[in-house]
Design a protein around this motif. Structure first.
Motif, short mmCIF file in Angstrom:
data_model
loop_
_atom_site.label_atom_id
_atom_site.label_comp_id
_atom_site.label_asym_id
_atom_site.label_seq_id
_atom_site.Cartn_x
_atom_site.Cartn_y
_atom_site.Cartn_z
N ARG A 46 64.09 32.57 73.50
CA ARG A 46 65.56 32.56 73.39
C ARG A 46 66.03 33.99 73.12
NH1 ARG A 46 68.78 28.12 72.53
NH2 ARG A 46 69.73 29.25 70.60
N ALA A 49 65.54 36.23 76.26
CA ALA A 49 66.77 36.15 77.20
C ALA A 49 68.11 36.72 76.73
CB ALA A 49 66.81 34.59 77.52
N VAL A 51 69.54 34.94 74.38
CA VAL A 51 70.61 33.72 73.89
C VAL A 51 70.77 33.68 72.26
CG1 VAL A 51 70.49 31.24 73.73
CG2 VAL A 51 69.63 32.30 75.80
N TYR A 68 66.97 32.50 82.90
CA TYR A 68 66.27 31.72 81.89
C TYR A 68 66.36 30.42 82.04
CZ TYR A 68 66.45 29.74 77.06
OH TYR A 68 65.97 28.91 76.07
N PRO A 70 65.40 26.93 80.06
CA PRO A 70 64.98 26.46 78.69
C PRO A 70 63.76 25.55 78.92
CG PRO A 70 67.01 25.69 79.46
CD PRO A 70 66.55 26.44 80.42
N ARG A 72 63.79 22.49 77.92
CA ARG A 72 64.41 21.13 78.19
C ARG A 72 65.78 21.28 78.95
NH1 ARG A 72 67.86 18.22 75.31
NH2 ARG A 72 68.41 19.80 73.94
N PHE A 73 65.94 20.69 80.04
CA PHE A 73 67.16 21.03 81.13
C PHE A 73 67.90 19.70 80.72
CE2 PHE A 73 69.49 21.39 85.11
CZ PHE A 73 70.22 22.57 84.73
N PRO A 74 68.92 19.56 80.02
CA PRO A 74 69.73 18.56 80.07
C PRO A 74 70.68 18.14 81.19
CG PRO A 74 70.02 20.02 78.10
CD PRO A 74 69.38 20.63 78.98
N ASP A 76 73.52 16.05 83.58
CA ASP A 76 74.82 15.38 83.47
C ASP A 76 75.08 14.71 84.78
OD1 ASP A 76 75.65 17.39 84.80
OD2 ASP A 76 76.81 18.46 83.02
N ARG A 77 76.56 14.36 85.02
CA ARG A 77 76.97 13.98 86.03
C ARG A 77 76.88 14.67 87.13
NH1 ARG A 77 80.88 11.11 83.04
NH2 ARG A 77 80.11 8.80 82.43
N MET A 78 77.10 15.97 86.99
CA MET A 78 77.18 17.03 88.27
C MET A 78 76.15 17.01 89.16
SD MET A 78 78.14 20.92 87.72
CE MET A 78 80.07 20.64 86.82
N TYR A 83 76.32 22.17 90.88
CA TYR A 83 75.76 23.03 89.72
C TYR A 83 75.45 24.56 90.28
CZ TYR A 83 73.24 24.50 85.66
OH TYR A 83 72.69 25.43 84.40
N LEU A 87 77.00 27.99 89.11
CA LEU A 87 76.07 29.19 88.44
C LEU A 87 75.93 30.24 89.43
CD1 LEU A 87 74.27 28.76 85.74
CD2 LEU A 87 75.82 27.01 86.20
N MET A 119 73.01 14.60 88.72
CA MET A 119 71.73 15.22 88.36
C MET A 119 70.84 14.21 87.19
SD MET A 119 71.83 19.46 87.66
CE MET A 119 73.30 19.51 86.80
N GLN A 134 68.38 27.51 89.56
CA GLN A 134 69.56 28.47 88.75
C GLN A 134 69.01 29.67 88.32
OE1 GLN A 134 70.17 29.58 85.44
NE2 GLN A 134 68.49 28.30 84.82
N TYR B 7 83.75 26.38 86.39
CA TYR B 7 82.70 25.50 86.14
C TYR B 7 82.94 24.53 84.97
CZ TYR B 7 78.23 24.41 84.08
OH TYR B 7 77.04 23.73 83.32
N HIS B 14 83.97 16.02 85.08
CA HIS B 14 82.93 15.10 85.17
C HIS B 14 83.03 14.09 83.98
CE1 HIS B 14 80.90 15.47 88.93
NE2 HIS B 14 81.19 16.82 88.96
N ASP B 67 75.70 20.44 76.55
CA ASP B 67 74.54 20.52 75.82
C ASP B 67 74.23 21.94 75.33
OD1 ASP B 67 71.92 18.22 75.00
OD2 ASP B 67 71.63 20.64 75.47
N ALA B 69 71.56 23.40 74.82
CA ALA B 69 70.35 24.04 75.79
C ALA B 69 71.05 24.58 77.35
CB ALA B 69 69.10 23.17 76.18
N ARG B 70 71.91 23.49 77.80
CA ARG B 70 72.54 24.15 79.15
C ARG B 70 73.88 25.07 78.70
NH1 ARG B 70 73.49 20.14 83.28
NH2 ARG B 70 75.49 20.94 83.60
N ALA B 72 73.08 27.68 76.72
CA ALA B 72 72.54 28.88 76.78
C ALA B 72 72.26 29.12 78.19
CB ALA B 72 70.93 28.49 76.18
N VAL B 73 71.93 28.38 79.07
CA VAL B 73 71.70 28.67 80.37
C VAL B 73 72.91 29.35 80.88
CG1 VAL B 73 71.09 27.96 82.60
CG2 VAL B 73 70.00 27.08 80.97
N VAL B 76 73.39 32.82 79.57
CA VAL B 76 72.58 33.89 80.19
C VAL B 76 73.19 34.38 81.76
CG1 VAL B 76 70.35 34.30 81.17
CG2 VAL B 76 70.50 33.09 78.98
N ALA B 77 73.62 33.34 82.39
CA ALA B 77 74.08 33.42 83.70
C ALA B 77 75.49 34.39 83.59
CB ALA B 77 74.34 32.25 84.26
N ASP B 218 73.00 31.00 66.35
CA ASP B 218 72.15 31.01 67.70
C ASP B 218 70.85 31.62 67.23
OD1 ASP B 218 73.37 29.67 69.87
OD2 ASP B 218 74.32 31.70 70.21
#
Lengths: 273, 218
Positions: A46, A49, A51, A68, A70, A72-74, A76-78, A83, A87, A119, A134, B7, B14, B67, B69-70, B72-73, B76-77, B218
């Motif tokens: 982190r 990257a 973060v 980056y 992570p 764990r990649f949570p 959702d409905r998208m 997505y 991105l 997803m 991504q 986004y 959603h 979330d 973690a997301r 954070a993604v 970064v983007a 963070d």
């Protein structure tokens, strides 16, 4: 990019997860970081990257484009398509290019599932493929992957190993963590223990002591006394497979010999112990 | 910034959690201003009060949706978590402005008022004050500052109630008092403008504080 004396703890009373990390990340390198659960690998990634920020020490020269993934990649409905398109646009791609790039990377990883469905319905491995896609939408200068092989099938794992190699070959830097068996040919590797990085012997594909690791399966094959074949350094036999370390110059002859006697080749890999 | 806002708007759409605060505003507006009589600014007071609660709730919803973690993604983007927060705040403020526009037009259409342009200007200033203050409370009680949802909800509720009922507390209660205090909207513009200024300062202060806490965490 360089980390100097980097320490990290969460909150003022938190435990120091990293105590003094010094790390140089040159272009063209693929850097493996190994460590046990809770050793601070994810925290270190982190920081690399961008973060999170270090509690002490400095990080300089963070490259402009960072990918980056992570640990764990949570989900959702998208949908994966939507997505990745979002991105890509966030990274500055025009809408059409973003959508195309997303689809291309999903195909590259042999994504199985509905790219227009939620997803949330994806398996762990397929969600991981979206996470990897991504990070690669725009060629990164620095690719940071936290346990990227977890959940991937063998084929996608190989694809990822190749991509990491390509990223390094094109002059960018790849950093990844793993525990257990390494899936990737790194140029530099470190072990993270007690909040510090310790260099571990690198794996190269040539040089003194180099061997080729061959795994063969011979259920209906003619038995061979492997230890007597020219160039064989070590033989480890299990129930149905045999793992043979052979010197690089003798590996082709060994493979030919094995195949002509009805053995099947499962794996061939260069290795410096 | 546009792509980030799109986004985030898509994730909000959603998630559907935006529905509750928006419905709350719609219902409050209907129940409390339909067939209203008397000065139009009185109805605008009701709209501003509902907007405070709604924008606070909506802002927290937008900020807490992804979330960590997301998030954070996305950061970064986007090239930094500050950009993600900015996009979320812009989205929260623009939805607040859209709701405020509804809050301006609806009482005119649904009530029976003798009104002038000055009334509408006074209402617009008052509702913007509510939007800015509500967003400010929402951002400070979001997960970035208060990670425990129960504690966050309780804090937000207490702050909103205090802002609505504490006598002459700027910027919201003083705005509501001004709107109901005089029949001539022209006398109201100066104190309402002052409250809007205070709300802007409160907003800037809350955003800066949240950003500082989020970076530390963070």
């Amino acid at each position: 990019m360089r980390l100097a004396g980097v320490g990290k703890r969460y909150g003022l009373a938190g435990r120091w997860l990293l105590t003094g990390v010094d790390l140089e990340l040159p272009g063209g390198a693929s850097v493996a970081i190994e460590g046990t659960n809770g050793s601070g690998k994810s925290t270190l990634l982190r920081l690399i990257a961008g973060v999170s920020r270090p509690s002490r020490g400095t990080i300089t020269q963070l490259p402009p484009v960072v990918g980056y993934v992570p640990d764990r990649f949570p989900v959702d409905r998208m949908s994966p398509d939507a997505y990745l398109a979002h991105l890509g646009r966030i990274r500055g791609l025009p809408a059409d290019d973003a959508r195309r790039a997303g689809r291309r990377w999903l195909e590259e990883f042999a994504f199985v599932g509905d790219p227009e469905g939620p997803m949330r319905a994806l398996s762990k491995g397929n969600a991981q493929k979206v996470a990897l896609a991504q990070a690669l939408l725009v060629p990164p200068d620095l690719l940071v992957l936290d346990e990227p092989w977890s959940g991937l099938d063998a084929e996608a794992g190989e694809t990822l190993s190749r991509i990491v190699d390509d990223v390094a070959r094109q002059g960018a830097t790849a950093v990844f963590t793993y525990h257990g068996a390494a899936r990737c040919r790194s140029t530099v590797s470190y072990a993270l223990t007690d909040g510090r990085l310790h260099p571990t012997p690198g794996r190269r594909t040539s040089g003194a002591g180099a061997v080729v690791d061959v795994v063969l399966r011979g259920e209906a094959a003619r038995p061979i006394e492997w230890a007597r074949v020219t160039g064989v350094v070590r033989v480890v036999a299990s129930a149905c497979d045999v793992r043979i370390a052979v010197r690089p110059e003798a590996s082709d002859r060994l493979l030919l010999h094995a195949l002509s006697n009805g053995w099947s080749v499962l794996e061939v890999r260069s290795w410096v112990p | 910034m546009g792509a980030l806002m799109r986004y985030r708007a898509a994730t909000v759409a959603h998630g559907q959690r935006y529905l509750a605060p928006v419905l709350l505003f719609g219902i409050a507006l209907c129940v409390l201003t339909i067939n209203d009589q008397g000065p139009l600014t009185g109805s605008y007071g009701v709209a501003a009060g509902s907007l405070l609660l709604t924008t606070c709730w909506l802002t927290t919803t937008i900020l807490n949706l992804e979330d960590p973690a997301r998030r954070a993604v996305s950061a970064v983007a986007a090239g930094g978590s500050g950009r993600v927060l900015s996009a979320e705040l812009l989205l929260a403020l623009s939805s607040g402005v859209v709701l405020a526009a509804v809050g301006l037009v609806f009482p005119i259409v649904a009530g029976h008022h003798v009104w002038s342009g000055v009334d509408v200007v006074a209402g617009a200033v008052a509702e913007l004050t509510a939007v800015l203050t509500g967003t400010a409370v929402g951002v400070t009680t979001s997960r970035l500052v208060l990670p425990r949802p129960g504690f966050s909800l309780l804090t937000a509720l207490i702050v909103v109630i205090v802002l609505l009922v504490a006598p002459d507390l700027p910027p919201v209660h003083s705005t509501l008092a001004t709107l109901s205090g005089s029949d001539d909207a022209r006398d109201q513009l100066v104190p309402l403008g002052r409250d809007l200024l205070i709300a802007a300062v409160v907003f800037a202060f809350c955003v800066a504080g949240t950003r500082a806490v989020a970076i530390r965490r963070d």
